[in-house]
Enzyme design. Sequence first.
Site, PDB file in Angstrom:
ATOM      1  CE  LYS A   1      -0.738  -6.208   2.228  1.00  0.00           C
ATOM      2  NZ  LYS A   1      -0.692  -5.250   1.114  1.00  0.00           N
TER       3      LYS A   1
ATOM      4  CB  THR B   1     -11.219  -1.686   2.345  1.00  0.00           C
ATOM      5  OG1 THR B   1     -11.926  -2.501   1.420  1.00  0.00           O
ATOM      6  CG2 THR B   1     -11.940  -1.671   3.676  1.00  0.00           C
TER       7      THR B   1
ATOM      8  N   GLY C   1      -7.341   0.325  -1.664  1.00  0.00           N
ATOM      9  CA  GLY C   1      -6.067   1.037  -1.515  1.00  0.00           C
ATOM     10  C   GLY C   1      -5.461   0.928  -0.128  1.00  0.00           C
ATOM     11  CB  THR C   2      -6.268  -1.053   2.932  1.00  0.00           C
ATOM     12  OG1 THR C   2      -6.576  -2.190   2.140  1.00  0.00           O
ATOM     13  CG2 THR C   2      -7.537  -0.428   3.442  1.00  0.00           C
ATOM     14  N   GLY C   3      -3.778  -1.529   1.085  1.00  0.00           N
ATOM     15  CA  GLY C   3      -2.455  -2.142   0.985  1.00  0.00           C
ATOM     16  C   GLY C   3      -1.413  -1.134   0.516  1.00  0.00           C
ATOM     17  CB  CYS C   4      -1.417   1.363  -2.263  1.00  0.00           C
ATOM     18  SG  CYS C   4      -1.986   0.260  -3.544  1.00  0.00           S
TER      19      CYS C   4
HETATM   20  N1  LIG Z   1     -11.840  -3.217   7.458  1.00  0.00           N
HETATM   21  C1  LIG Z   1     -10.623  -2.997   7.933  1.00  0.00           C
HETATM   22  N2  LIG Z   1     -10.459  -2.432   9.152  1.00  0.00           N
HETATM   23  C2  LIG Z   1      -9.222  -2.192   9.647  1.00  0.00           C
HETATM   24  N3  LIG Z   1      -8.087  -2.489   8.992  1.00  0.00           N
HETATM   25  C3  LIG Z   1      -8.186  -3.065   7.778  1.00  0.00           C
HETATM   26  C4  LIG Z   1      -9.443  -3.346   7.175  1.00  0.00           C
HETATM   27  N4  LIG Z   1      -9.225  -3.908   5.953  1.00  0.00           N
HETATM   28  C5  LIG Z   1      -7.889  -3.966   5.795  1.00  0.00           C
HETATM   29  N5  LIG Z   1      -7.255  -3.488   6.895  1.00  0.00           N
HETATM   30  C6  LIG Z   1      -5.811  -3.356   7.112  1.00  0.00           C
HETATM   31  O1  LIG Z   1      -5.294  -2.660   5.982  1.00  0.00           O
HETATM   32  C7  LIG Z   1      -3.987  -3.103   5.692  1.00  0.00           C
HETATM   33  C8  LIG Z   1      -3.924  -3.584   4.241  1.00  0.00           C
HETATM   34  O2  LIG Z   1      -4.403  -4.908   4.218  1.00  0.00           O
HETATM   35  P1  LIG Z   1      -5.138  -5.637   3.011  1.00  0.00           P
HETATM   36  O3  LIG Z   1      -5.105  -7.081   3.330  1.00  0.00           O
HETATM   37  O4  LIG Z   1      -6.458  -4.992   2.770  1.00  0.00           O
HETATM   38  O5  LIG Z   1      -4.151  -5.283   1.820  1.00  0.00           O
HETATM   39  P2  LIG Z   1      -4.369  -5.367   0.271  1.00  0.00           P
HETATM   40  O6  LIG Z   1      -5.305  -6.473  -0.057  1.00  0.00           O
HETATM   41  O7  LIG Z   1      -3.035  -5.393  -0.330  1.00  0.00           O
HETATM   42  O8  LIG Z   1      -5.077  -3.976  -0.030  1.00  0.00           O
HETATM   43  P3  LIG Z   1      -5.490  -3.328  -1.461  1.00  0.00           P
HETATM   44  O9  LIG Z   1      -5.202  -4.340  -2.500  1.00  0.00           O
HETATM   45  O10 LIG Z   1      -6.955  -3.026  -1.331  1.00  0.00           O
HETATM   46  O11 LIG Z   1      -4.694  -2.089  -1.586  1.00  0.00           O
HETATM   47  C9  LIG Z   1      -3.683  -4.201   6.710  1.00  0.00           C
HETATM   48  O12 LIG Z   1      -2.999  -3.637   7.806  1.00  0.00           O
HETATM   49  C10 LIG Z   1      -5.061  -4.674   7.126  1.00  0.00           C
HETATM   50  O13 LIG Z   1      -5.064  -5.278   8.394  1.00  0.00           O
HETATM   51  C1  LIG Z   2      -2.612   0.853  -9.790  1.00  0.00           C
HETATM   52  C2  LIG Z   2      -2.945  -0.067  -8.688  1.00  0.00           C
HETATM   53  N1  LIG Z   2      -1.981  -0.475  -7.861  1.00  0.00           N
HETATM   54  C3  LIG Z   2      -2.275  -1.298  -6.834  1.00  0.00           C
HETATM   55  C4  LIG Z   2      -3.560  -1.740  -6.630  1.00  0.00           C
HETATM   56  C5  LIG Z   2      -3.864  -2.691  -5.484  1.00  0.00           C
HETATM   57  O1  LIG Z   2      -4.744  -2.159  -4.629  1.00  0.00           O
HETATM   58  C6  LIG Z   2      -4.553  -1.282  -7.505  1.00  0.00           C
HETATM   59  N2  LIG Z   2      -5.844  -1.667  -7.362  1.00  0.00           N
HETATM   60  N3  LIG Z   2      -4.223  -0.460  -8.514  1.00  0.00           N
HETATM   61 MG   LIG Z   3      -7.490  -5.920   0.139  1.00  0.00          MG
END
Ligand SMILES: Nc1ncnc2c1ncn2[C@@H]1O[C@H](COP(=O)(O)OP(=O)(O)OP(=O)(O)O)[C@@H](O)[C@H]1O
Ligand SMILES: Cc1ncc(CO)c(N)n1
Ligand SMILES: [Mg+2]
Length: 547
Positions: A227, A260, A262-265
């Site tokens: 990602k 942003t 929680g985007t990853g979860c």
């Molecule tokens: N500002 C943004 N606009 C559009 N898409 C985004 C943006 N930020 C993140 N994304 C998308 O969100 C998804 C999650 O990516 P990200 O790299 O943020 O994950 P993460 O770091 O594991 O997230 P988190 O730890 O905040 O839950 C990916 O598909 C990424 O491209």
């Molecule tokens: C509980 C929990 N799981 C995953 C993440 C990653 O976003 C977070 N910040 N908190």
């Molecule tokens: Mg992130």
Amino acid sequence: MSFTLTGSLPHRLSFQFQVPLVTIPKSSCNSIKVMTMATSINNDGDTSNPRKNIPHVLTVAGSDSGAGAGIQADLKACGALGVYCSTVITAVTAQNTIGVQGVHPVPESFVYEQLTSVLSDMQVDVVKTGMLPSIGVVKLLCQSLKEFPVQALVVDPVMISTSGDILADPSILIAFREELLPMADIVTPNLKEASALLGGMQLETIADMCSAAKSIHKLGPRCVLVKGGDLPAPVDAIDIFFDGEHCHELRASRIKTHNTHGTGCTLASCIAAELAKGSLMLPAVQVAKHFVETALDYSKDIEIGSGPQGPFDHFSKLRRSIYNSSVRRGFDPNDLLLYAITDSGMNKKWTRSITDAVKAAIEGGATIVQLREKDADTREFVELAKSCVEICRAHGVPLLINDRVDVALACNADGVHVGQSDMSPRIVRALLGSEKIIGVSCKTPEQALQAWADGADYIGCGGVFPTSTKANNITIGLSGLKTVCSASKLPVVAIGGINNGNARSVMEIGTPNLRGVAVVSALFDREFVSSETRKLHSVLMDVVSNK
Ligand SMILES: Nc1ncnc2c1ncn2[C@@H]1O[C@H](COP(=O)(O)OP(=O)(O)OP(=O)(O)O)[C@@H](O)[C@H]1O
Ligand SMILES: Cc1ncc(CO)c(N)n1
Ligand SMILES: [Mg+2]
């Protein structure tokens, strides 16, 4: 690997899967789980009325008190996509928009107890993992998955929160590499996590992301998604998907927002939800990515908490009831750029049929067409609309019908445009369903907000300039247009007296949600429709490419 089940098997969600298409992921190669899903039978053995098992994702993750990430994000994402979500909580965190203030791991034996409770009783289709705080938890999870195989395993290898706080013991890397990843159907590291999985490899470019995805694939997962949320800000939100053969670059526009967390979860849960519905992997990832992008866009201005990274709203789009389908991407606001509206009087004057006029406009670069027929008999209108649908479909241009919901239904048009005194967009939405495009004419900020609340996809705003097409129409000028655009949560197309000469001044009013111009006379009250359209198209492209 995937195959198609055909024949007379009752499908558990037959309304959703006209053609049953089931993925047989790696983790279930030795199981008959997929078959039991597809042939679920009533307790009394009656196969004619299959039990409706709702697609089911089990998330094994940590609780986030601020509810932006973790278990709470997973529940919301699955809920928004219409999938049941059960939860095994691995840790409770005290967390908000500022950071993680505390982590309280749940005893490993109790994580195992939760896993057994859910998996031994419920028909879980897909397991998604998030925060797994210790090696012991990973081992117990792998053991449970062997005991109770599921259709697919989605691993979000959560290690460090975006705020920089540690969510898993670094020793977890060994357990990920040796135990969990080999069982995974997809693993979704962000840049830092991908780097950690590969012993600290530098990840800065798209090419780096591709080679990281390939290296992580060698650890055993069926697919890898690296990602790019943390790529530097002006770059699009690019993720790299590797399926063992090809690297796909998945691109979304980067939404300018602090929300942003929680985007990853959310992304991983959406993938799991789509897989549970029966989707193949790449479409599941695409839907998930589109979901995150749209949710971020709709939540970009909400304020929850005082810290640097806020949560977003998973349900904004659902409230507008668009997310019923697992694969269609729905309305694209870019289509509003050059919006051609037909007028039978004008085309008669220049002795051409409406179908020829539509063909010419598309040839010149019209990006969406609206059929506006005030005088035709209904039967004639339906026939005309059917021909136009055919022409537009062949060119990938959406066709909308002005006002007449019945005609739109009869010809399976892409949507309807209504005015303030036509049928309410809310009723139009109920009649047309979530897939169709609905536009509403608005002159004021209040009307624009109402259109949004009623589930419209875009608004038409004007008349910007005086026009012969609507004699008694009040014009709102460029300043009125700007006021409405600033208030509107929906994309806007400007209308009223717009032509080659003034289109630039309209497009340059400086509000990003103004996505195009709608024109009638400037195209159809002319001898050569396609060349007029082409001229306007080049003006618009010039403005858009210089933005
Ligand atoms: N500002 C943004 N606009 C559009 N898409 C985004 C943006 N930020 C993140 N994304 C998308 O969100 C998804 C999650 O990516 P990200 O790299 O943020 O994950 P993460 O770091 O594991 O997230 P988190 O730890 O905040 O839950 C990916 O598909 C990424 O491209
Ligand atoms: C509980 C929990 N799981 C995953 C993440 C990653 O976003 C977070 N910040 N908190
Ligand atoms: Mg992130």
